[in-house]
Design a protein around this motif. Structure first.
Motif, short mmCIF file in Angstrom:
data_model
loop_
_atom_site.label_atom_id
_atom_site.label_comp_id
_atom_site.label_asym_id
_atom_site.label_seq_id
_atom_site.Cartn_x
_atom_site.Cartn_y
_atom_site.Cartn_z
N MET A 1 45.01 74.85 79.05
CA MET A 1 44.59 75.99 78.06
C MET A 1 45.55 75.88 76.84
SD MET A 1 45.87 79.47 79.83
CE MET A 1 45.20 80.21 78.56
N GLU A 2 45.15 76.08 75.80
CA GLU A 2 45.72 76.40 74.50
C GLU A 2 46.12 77.69 74.05
OE1 GLU A 2 43.84 72.44 72.10
OE2 GLU A 2 43.37 74.40 71.52
N VAL A 3 47.48 77.79 74.09
CA VAL A 3 47.77 79.13 73.63
C VAL A 3 48.68 79.11 72.26
CG1 VAL A 3 49.22 81.43 73.96
CG2 VAL A 3 47.74 80.18 75.83
N GLY A 4 48.06 79.55 71.18
CA GLY A 4 48.87 79.42 70.02
C GLY A 4 50.02 80.48 69.93
N ARG A 5 51.13 80.16 69.27
CA ARG A 5 52.28 80.91 69.21
C ARG A 5 52.06 82.20 68.38
NH1 ARG A 5 56.76 76.51 67.67
NH2 ARG A 5 56.47 74.97 69.24
N LEU A 6 51.07 82.31 67.67
CA LEU A 6 50.75 83.50 66.75
C LEU A 6 49.63 84.43 67.38
CD1 LEU A 6 50.42 81.61 63.10
CD2 LEU A 6 52.40 83.04 64.14
N SER A 7 49.21 83.94 68.52
CA SER A 7 48.13 84.82 69.07
C SER A 7 48.87 85.92 70.16
CB SER A 7 47.42 83.79 70.29
OG SER A 7 48.21 83.57 71.35
N ASN B 1 46.46 80.51 66.36
CA ASN B 1 45.68 81.96 67.09
C ASN B 1 44.92 81.34 68.28
OD1 ASN B 1 46.39 83.90 65.48
ND2 ASN B 1 45.07 83.41 63.73
N GLU B 2 45.08 80.22 68.78
CA GLU B 2 44.23 79.70 69.93
C GLU B 2 44.66 80.37 71.19
OE1 GLU B 2 46.11 77.93 67.96
OE2 GLU B 2 44.74 76.46 66.97
N MET B 3 43.55 80.61 71.86
CA MET B 3 43.65 81.28 73.34
C MET B 3 42.36 80.88 73.85
SD MET B 3 44.53 85.29 73.34
CE MET B 3 43.07 85.85 72.78
N ARG B 4 42.50 79.48 74.63
CA ARG B 4 41.00 79.20 75.02
C ARG B 4 41.47 78.04 76.14
NH1 ARG B 4 38.70 74.96 70.88
NH2 ARG B 4 40.62 73.82 70.26
N ILE B 5 40.65 77.93 77.20
CA ILE B 5 40.51 76.94 78.10
C ILE B 5 40.02 75.84 77.55
CG2 ILE B 5 40.08 76.23 80.65
CD1 ILE B 5 39.70 79.21 81.37
N THR B 6 40.66 74.56 77.78
CA THR B 6 40.01 73.28 77.37
C THR B 6 39.61 72.36 78.26
OG1 THR B 6 42.13 72.33 77.18
CG2 THR B 6 41.55 73.39 75.08
N GLU B 7 40.05 72.50 79.55
CA GLU B 7 39.69 71.47 80.61
C GLU B 7 40.27 71.64 81.82
OE1 GLU B 7 40.98 67.52 79.32
OE2 GLU B 7 39.63 66.42 80.46
N MET B 8 39.51 71.38 82.97
CA MET B 8 39.83 71.49 84.15
C MET B 8 39.76 70.57 85.02
SD MET B 8 38.43 75.55 85.00
CE MET B 8 36.58 75.12 84.69
N GLU B 9 40.68 70.34 86.05
CA GLU B 9 40.72 69.29 87.19
C GLU B 9 40.06 70.21 88.34
OE1 GLU B 9 44.08 67.03 88.10
OE2 GLU B 9 43.25 65.86 89.70
N GLU C 1 36.36 73.86 76.98
CA GLU C 1 36.02 74.49 75.38
C GLU C 1 35.88 75.88 75.20
OE1 GLU C 1 37.93 72.99 73.14
OE2 GLU C 1 38.13 70.80 73.79
N ARG C 2 36.35 76.73 76.15
CA ARG C 2 35.94 78.31 75.91
C ARG C 2 37.10 79.18 75.43
NH1 ARG C 2 31.66 80.81 79.41
NH2 ARG C 2 31.95 82.54 77.95
N ALA C 3 36.88 79.91 74.53
CA ALA C 3 37.90 80.92 74.14
C ALA C 3 37.88 82.22 75.17
CB ALA C 3 37.38 81.48 72.83
N ILE C 4 39.16 82.34 75.58
CA ILE C 4 39.21 83.52 76.43
C ILE C 4 38.57 84.66 76.26
CG2 ILE C 4 41.03 84.66 77.73
CD1 ILE C 4 42.64 82.46 77.57
N LEU C 5 38.79 84.88 74.87
CA LEU C 5 37.80 86.28 74.60
C LEU C 5 36.61 86.24 74.12
CD1 LEU C 5 40.75 88.03 72.60
CD2 LEU C 5 39.67 88.82 74.90
#
Lengths: 113, 275
Positions: A31-37, A103-111, B51-55
């Protein structure tokens, strides 16, 4: 502690994907988490470990990809590094900065399996 | 499980009743970006792009609330602040100034008690209390339920008094037209820098309790400068809810926004008719 509700939203996304794609175990989540989120990463890890207990993601490793803040100055159009929401543009001094990354807060990929 | 009632679904109460679990509709495009990256035997590990935003789910509820409000010409304002900024007193005075001109309803958010809703109901307008239990913010799903329970009138105002918290409510879109942040002069001048997310998310800041300025060493200009560093376009009105100072300017701001909501409604109707 809104990280707990973010963790619940993550689990919902994972369970939707599990139902859709028929996997029964999640081994790793990127998951991506931005430092400004508005996310405290340790609180999110803790919240996630609580909500996934007894679910397909119970043993999932959470790989958090840190995204640095970037902005574009509305006055001089320079693209700049942004560490806080009250940074001034180092080129012209303006505080009117559009945040373009961080501002990112999202899941990008899963195994999964 | 309801994904957006995050802070313990079974602890959220709307007017004293538990907000029940229910199945959510998932729009057809919800999984549009989901595809198997490396399809193979079910027992073999594979990578799934998601690729899904958590919110994303909260944002869909917010969009649905916004659509409903636009169709009915309702202005929804989300009042946010730390505890003790004088939100409820300000809201009571605002209602008194507006209630003869416009229909008003209020959604109150607090962890516990319905005392704020009772204070609002004493003015004669309808108010619904959401108790979030351990939760630190309201989300768009709770607001959608509350909107269904209130009988909202066309071209009215719906105020949300969020849970007193300058952190968590910043990240949750409820479908409101604007977040209005209230800062009182008995708090620190540097609150906008300490809690920048909220001051960035807001379109209007009300600097409350200004009648107390003669007794404090609070520097108004410095606060305004800090707030504008975080959000250069933030509109700021200095008010005193107890003395009435600045309230007419705040009321004018609201009435102007109500006109905008009515224009949006007309455009909506026209686009539906032409569509």
């Amino acid at each position: 502690m809104h990280e707990l509700s973010l963790a619940e939203s993550m689990l919902q996304i994972i369970e939707d994907a599990a139902a859709e794609q028929g996997f029964t175990r999640v081994k790793k989540i990127w998951m991506e988490v931005g430092r400004l989120s508005c996310v405290e990463k340790d609180a999110l890890r803790f919240g996630f470990s609580v909500v996934v207990d007894g679910t397909v993601a119970q043993q999932a490793v959470l790989e958090i990809i840190d995204i640095a803040g970037r902005g574009r100055c509305e006055r001089c159009s320079s693209e700049i590094a942004v560490t806080t929401l009250y940074d001034a543009c180092p080129n012209c001094g303006s505080y009117a900065i559009d945040i373009i990354r961080g501002n990112e807060m999202r899941i990008t990929e899963m195994e999964v399996e | 499980m309801c994904a957006t009632c995050g802070c313990g679904t079974d602890q959220v109460h709307v007017d004293g009743k538990i907000l029940h679990h229910h199945d959510h509709d998932h729009p057809e495009d919800a999984h549009a970006h989901m595809h198997v990256h490396c399809a193979s035997d079910m027992n073999v590990s594979r990578r799934v792009k998601i690729e899904r935003a958590i919110l994303a789910q909260n944002d869909r509820y917010a969009q649905s609330n916004r659509q409903f409000l636009a169709e009915h010409g309702i202005l929804m304002l989300n009042l946010v602040s730390s505890p003790g900024s004088g939100k409820t007193t300000l809201l009571v005075e605002t209602i008194r100034a507006l209630q003869n001109a416009l229909p008003i309803a209020v959604i109150e958010g607090d962890q516990q008690t319905d005392q704020d809703a009772a204070r609002i109901r004493a003015t004669g307008v309808s108010a619904l209390q959401i108790n979030t239990g351990k939760g630190c913010h309201l989300d768009a799903h709770m607001i959608g339920h509350a909107m269904q329970q209130l009988t909202l009138q066309e071209n009215s105002i719906l105020f949300i008094e969020n849970v007193g918290n300058l952190v968590c409510p910043a990240g949750f879109d409820l479908g409101e037209a604007h977040k209005v942040v209230i800062l009182s002069v008995t708090e620190g001048e540097d609150k906008p820098l300490k809690y920048p997310d909220m001051f960035r998310a807001a379109d209007l800041m009300l600097l409350n309790k200004c009648d107390l300025l003669p007794y404090l060493s609070f520097d108004v200009n410095r606060t305004i400068e800090y707030a504008h560093r975080v959000n250069p376009s933030l509109h700021i009105i200095q008010v005193s809810a107890t003395q009435g100072t600045g309230i007419p300017e705040w009321i004018n701001w609201i009435r102007n926004e109500c006109r905008q909501a009515a224009i949006t409604q007309v455009k909506n109707v026209h686009s539906l008719q032409s569509g």
